[in-house]
Design a protein around this motif. Structure first.
Motif, PDB file in Angstrom:
ATOM      1  N   PHE A 183      40.803  39.985  44.996  1.00  0.00           N
ATOM      2  CA  PHE A 183      39.877  40.501  43.982  1.00  0.00           C
ATOM      3  C   PHE A 183      38.800  41.373  44.624  1.00  0.00           C
ATOM      4  O   PHE A 183      38.404  42.400  44.051  1.00  0.00           O
ATOM      5  N   ALA A 184      38.323  40.977  45.803  1.00  0.00           N
ATOM      6  CA  ALA A 184      37.286  41.755  46.475  1.00  0.00           C
ATOM      7  C   ALA A 184      37.772  43.158  46.804  1.00  0.00           C
ATOM      8  O   ALA A 184      36.992  44.123  46.753  1.00  0.00           O
ATOM      9  N   SER A 185      39.042  43.300  47.116  1.00  0.00           N
ATOM     10  CA  SER A 185      39.581  44.619  47.439  1.00  0.00           C
ATOM     11  C   SER A 185      39.588  45.536  46.225  1.00  0.00           C
ATOM     12  O   SER A 185      39.782  46.749  46.354  1.00  0.00           O
ATOM     13  N   ARG A 186      39.364  44.980  45.050  1.00  0.00           N
ATOM     14  CA  ARG A 186      39.243  45.768  43.827  1.00  0.00           C
ATOM     15  C   ARG A 186      37.798  45.830  43.332  1.00  0.00           C
ATOM     16  O   ARG A 186      37.528  46.203  42.200  1.00  0.00           O
ATOM     17  N   GLY A 187      36.869  45.423  44.186  1.00  0.00           N
ATOM     18  CA  GLY A 187      35.469  45.479  43.814  1.00  0.00           C
ATOM     19  C   GLY A 187      35.019  44.348  42.913  1.00  0.00           C
ATOM     20  O   GLY A 187      33.979  44.447  42.254  1.00  0.00           O
ATOM     21  N   LEU A 188      35.769  43.254  42.898  1.00  0.00           N
ATOM     22  CA  LEU A 188      35.467  42.124  42.023  1.00  0.00           C
ATOM     23  C   LEU A 188      34.995  40.922  42.839  1.00  0.00           C
ATOM     24  O   LEU A 188      35.570  40.606  43.876  1.00  0.00           O
ATOM     25  N   THR A 189      33.973  40.255  42.386  1.00  0.00           N
ATOM     26  CA  THR A 189      33.386  39.127  43.099  1.00  0.00           C
ATOM     27  C   THR A 189      34.139  37.831  42.803  1.00  0.00           C
ATOM     28  O   THR A 189      35.028  37.782  41.952  1.00  0.00           O
ATOM     29  N   GLN A 190      33.741  36.760  43.496  1.00  0.00           N
ATOM     30  CA  GLN A 190      34.335  35.457  43.219  1.00  0.00           C
ATOM     31  C   GLN A 190      34.060  35.048  41.770  1.00  0.00           C
ATOM     32  O   GLN A 190      34.944  34.518  41.092  1.00  0.00           O
ATOM     33  N   ALA A 191      32.855  35.297  41.289  1.00  0.00           N
ATOM     34  CA  ALA A 191      32.540  34.958  39.898  1.00  0.00           C
ATOM     35  C   ALA A 191      33.401  35.752  38.930  1.00  0.00           C
ATOM     36  O   ALA A 191      33.870  35.217  37.911  1.00  0.00           O
ATOM     37  N   ASP A 192      33.641  37.031  39.231  1.00  0.00           N
ATOM     38  CA  ASP A 192      34.536  37.842  38.393  1.00  0.00           C
ATOM     39  C   ASP A 192      35.933  37.234  38.379  1.00  0.00           C
ATOM     40  O   ASP A 192      36.582  37.136  37.327  1.00  0.00           O
ATOM     41  N   MET A 193      36.399  36.847  39.551  1.00  0.00           N
ATOM     42  CA  MET A 193      37.738  36.264  39.669  1.00  0.00           C
ATOM     43  C   MET A 193      37.867  34.997  38.831  1.00  0.00           C
ATOM     44  O   MET A 193      38.853  34.793  38.107  1.00  0.00           O
ATOM     45  N   ILE A 194      36.851  34.128  38.907  1.00  0.00           N
ATOM     46  CA  ILE A 194      36.898  32.872  38.157  1.00  0.00           C
ATOM     47  C   ILE A 194      36.869  33.151  36.656  1.00  0.00           C
ATOM     48  O   ILE A 194      37.604  32.532  35.878  1.00  0.00           O
ATOM     49  N   ALA A 195      36.037  34.095  36.249  1.00  0.00           N
ATOM     50  CA  ALA A 195      35.953  34.435  34.828  1.00  0.00           C
ATOM     51  C   ALA A 195      37.266  35.001  34.318  1.00  0.00           C
ATOM     52  O   ALA A 195      37.742  34.627  33.238  1.00  0.00           O
ATOM     53  N   LEU A 196      37.887  35.891  35.078  1.00  0.00           N
ATOM     54  CA  LEU A 196      39.151  36.495  34.658  1.00  0.00           C
ATOM     55  C   LEU A 196      40.292  35.483  34.678  1.00  0.00           C
ATOM     56  O   LEU A 196      41.230  35.569  33.875  1.00  0.00           O
ATOM     57  N   SER A 197      40.198  34.505  35.572  1.00  0.00           N
ATOM     58  CA  SER A 197      41.222  33.458  35.619  1.00  0.00           C
ATOM     59  C   SER A 197      41.276  32.688  34.309  1.00  0.00           C
ATOM     60  O   SER A 197      42.317  32.119  33.946  1.00  0.00           O
ATOM     61  N   ALA A 198      40.169  32.673  33.585  1.00  0.00           N
ATOM     62  CA  ALA A 198      40.114  31.946  32.320  1.00  0.00           C
ATOM     63  C   ALA A 198      41.000  32.554  31.251  1.00  0.00           C
ATOM     64  O   ALA A 198      41.201  31.946  30.192  1.00  0.00           O
ATOM     65  N   CYS A 199      41.570  33.721  31.508  1.00  0.00           N
ATOM     66  CA  CYS A 199      42.570  34.258  30.580  1.00  0.00           C
ATOM     67  C   CYS A 199      43.767  33.318  30.492  1.00  0.00           C
ATOM     68  O   CYS A 199      44.564  33.404  29.554  1.00  0.00           O
ATOM     69  N   HIS A 200      43.884  32.407  31.448  1.00  0.00           N
ATOM     70  CA  HIS A 200      44.944  31.399  31.394  1.00  0.00           C
ATOM     71  C   HIS A 200      44.674  30.351  30.329  1.00  0.00           C
ATOM     72  O   HIS A 200      45.425  29.390  30.205  1.00  0.00           O
TER      73      HIS A 200
END
Length: 332
Positions: A183-200
């Motif tokens: 996610f960081a390689s796309r400019g996204l933080t850990q918090a962004d990653m966790i939030a987007l994971s919630a699409c599950h």
């Protein structure tokens, strides 16, 4: 996000990497109401088409979200995942990691594009990439999730290759370091990653993605100990050994048709379907975020809006790097 699934594997070519990662500033062209002069009703046109599609099948919702994620993560948000393969080129959509993308996601974009182009002043004025971004917002709202303004102005990509998918989608067995790095390689933080994971919290996966957690986790420990025992037994009932790989299971065992913070509540209880879900709670570095959002839906919604807006800026094509496709499934 398969990872649904919003949530897949190997390494971008150097040329694609340059477009994707050093091209981030191109997102500066994105803005709300981008089509106010050329197609002022684009958002309502897309919304009507998406609503009609959702009324036909619920799968439209998770399929569209997942399509957006897979598109943005591989070569930027440029609708390259929608392009069909030809005799001389195997496109992104036919890479093994994308074969599980439901056809309803593709169909949603194609129908919305047709609806937009049916309006004379809008014909060939709106990119497929922007239509996918709008459709993603619309399905989230239709599932009970938050609404948010969508930045527009993306061009459609000029390339789509199966090879570009290698190593650029998260795997169901990723640990926190692997997730953060991707996610960081796309400019996204850990918090962004966790939030987007919630699409599950929406949609389904297949038994083949979790059989290792149920039967072959490690020598002497067949069942992943981070799995809630009752949930593990339930999953074993749905996914017996040698199960038909087409058997589907809900990503969220409590509210699989509602976009909500139940995803985080499930993680607290050990009911994350994938290792890459459950690790968000088992790893102390991300646990506090999970527990906070499990009890505060407003905080989660705010973080999600920020994260998906940032996702929509990844690898945006501008100028000669893109165009507006007449047909989302084919290059002009």
């Amino acid at each position: 996000m398969g990872r649904v699934n919003f949530l897949t594997s190997l390494i971008l070519s150097i040329s694609v990497g340059v477009i994707l990662f050093s091209g981030r500033p191109a997102s500066a062209q994105l803005r709300q109401n981008f089509y106010s002069n050329t197609c002022p009703d684009v958002e309502s046109i897309v919304r009507r088409a998406v609503s009609a599609k959702v009324s036909q099948t619920f799968v439209t919702i998770p399929a569209t979200i997942r399509l957006f994620f897979h598109d943005c993560f591989v070569s930027g948000c440029d609708a390259s995942v929608i392009v069909a393969s030809t005799g001389g080129n195997t496109a992104e959509k036919d890479h093994p990691d994308n074969l599980s993308l439901a056809g309803d996601g593709f169909d949603t974009v194609i129908k919305a594009k047709a609806a937009v182009d049916a309006v004379p002043r809008c014909k060939n004025k709106v990119s497929c990439a922007d239509i996918l971004a709008l459709a993603t917002r619309d399905v989230i709202v239709l599932a009970g999730g938050p609404t948010y303004p969508v930045e527009l102005g993306r061009l459609d990509g000029l390339s789509s290759t199966s090879a570009s998918v290698n190593g650029n989608l998260p795997k169901a067995n990723f640990n926190l370091n692997q997730l953060n790095s991707m996610f960081a390689s796309r400019g996204l933080t850990q918090a962004d990653m966790i939030a987007l994971s919630a699409c599950h919290t929406l949609g389904f996966s297949h038994c083949t993605q979790i059989t290792n957690r149920l039967y072959n986790f490690s020598p002497g420990t067949p069942v992943d100990p981070t799995l809630n025992r009752q949930y593990a037994t339930q999953l074993q009932g749905m996914c017996p050994r040698n199960v038909d790989p087409r058997v589907a299971i809900d990503m969220d065992p409590t509210s699989p048709r509602i976009f909500d913070n139940a995803y985080f509540q499930n993680l607290v209880q050990g009911k994350g379907l994938f290792t890459s879900d459950q690790v968000l709670f088992t790893d102390s570095r991300s646990r506090n975020t999970v527990t906070t959002w499990a009890s505060n839906s407003q905080a989660f919604n705010a973080a999600f809006i920020q994260a998906i807006t940032k996702l929509g800026r990844v690898g945006v094509k501008t100028g000669g790097n893109g165009n507006i496709r007449f047909d989302c499934g084919r290059f002009n």
